[in-house]
Design an enzyme around this catalytic site. Structure first.
Site, short mmCIF file in Angstrom:
data_model
loop_
_atom_site.label_atom_id
_atom_site.label_comp_id
_atom_site.label_asym_id
_atom_site.label_seq_id
_atom_site.Cartn_x
_atom_site.Cartn_y
_atom_site.Cartn_z
N GLY A 122 0.83 -1.20 0.00
CA GLY A 122 0.00 0.00 0.00
C GLY A 122 0.86 1.24 0.00
O GLY A 122 1.84 1.32 0.76
N TYR A 123 0.51 2.21 -0.83
CA TYR A 123 1.25 3.47 -0.89
C TYR A 123 0.33 4.67 -0.73
O TYR A 123 0.78 5.81 -0.74
CB TYR A 123 2.04 3.57 -2.21
CG TYR A 123 1.16 3.46 -3.44
CD1 TYR A 123 0.81 2.21 -3.96
CD2 TYR A 123 0.64 4.60 -4.05
CE1 TYR A 123 -0.02 2.11 -5.06
CE2 TYR A 123 -0.19 4.50 -5.15
CZ TYR A 123 -0.52 3.25 -5.65
OH TYR A 123 -1.36 3.16 -6.75
N GLY A 124 -0.99 4.41 -0.61
CA GLY A 124 -1.97 5.49 -0.40
C GLY A 124 -2.65 5.26 0.93
O GLY A 124 -2.00 5.15 1.97
N GLU A 146 -10.92 -1.14 -6.16
CA GLU A 146 -10.08 -0.42 -7.12
C GLU A 146 -10.49 -0.74 -8.55
O GLU A 146 -9.65 -0.92 -9.42
CB GLU A 146 -8.60 -0.78 -6.89
CG GLU A 146 -8.14 -0.65 -5.44
CD GLU A 146 -8.47 0.68 -4.80
OE1 GLU A 146 -8.67 1.68 -5.53
OE2 GLU A 146 -8.57 0.72 -3.57
#
Ligand code: BEZ
Length: 179
Positions: free
Chosen positions: A7-9, A85
């Site tokens: 995860g980057y958000g 998503e």
């Protein structure tokens, strides 16, 4: 074999699924950018917010959170993530760097590229912050998304200059509270 998700958000601070283990991790060759519109989480179709996606950039390193999935729950979790998503995100598998370089463990990473309907692309920091400041969606204010992401990355000791710049602009214009 254990499946990992990177995860980057919002997944950096809010996993939204059960996991066996979570670890700070980085991926190489991809840069985090607020270049994706959000019409269903942090904005609406009338006033879209901006959320992060990744853009390919040789030499770039992006820090986030890696989650090891429980094999017994993997199918359900991946189906839920795919649904969440659904608007144009690609599923990539990228090697994770837990602090000593990319290794043997790869993670599933969702990336929204330029060919998806909600792709906005680059804009000035002030324009991006202005859009963020005016957007609220079913998941909450877009400002909160920026501030929570900035805080989580700082807490990991991995502040992201792009996220910091937008947060600083939001603070300067009174959209986000300083401190
Ligand atoms: C994230 O929060 O890291 C994320 C999850 C799915 C798509 C893009 C980003």
């Amino acid at each position: 074999m254990t499946d990992w998700v990177f995860g980057y958000g919002s997944l950096v601070w809010r996993p939204a699924f059960p996991y066996l283990e979570r670890r700070p991790a980085a991926i190489h060759g991809w840069l985090r950018r607020f270049w994706q519109a959000s019409t269903d989480h942090r904005g609406t179709p009338e006033a879209p917010g901006r959320v992060v996606t990744l853009t390919e950039e040789p030499g770039a390193v992006t820090w986030g959170t890696a989650y090891a999935l429980d094999p017994a729950q993997r199918e359900r979790i991946l189906a839920e993530l795919d649904h969440r998503e659904k608007d144009g995100y690609l599923r990539l598998h990228l090697p994770l760097d837990f602090g000593d370089g990319p290794g043997d463990i790869s993670a599933l990473v969702y990336v929204a590229g330029p060919d998806n309907l909600n792709y906005l692309g680059p804009a000035s920091v002030s324009a991006m912050a202005e859009q963020v400041g005016g957007a609220v969606g079913p998941s909450g204010a877009n400002v909160e998304y920026v501030v929570r992401l900035a805080e989580a990355l700082r807490a990991m000791g991995r502040p992201d200059p792009h996220v910091e710049a937008i947060e600083a602009r939001l603070e300067a214009t009174g959209e986000a509270k300083d401190g």
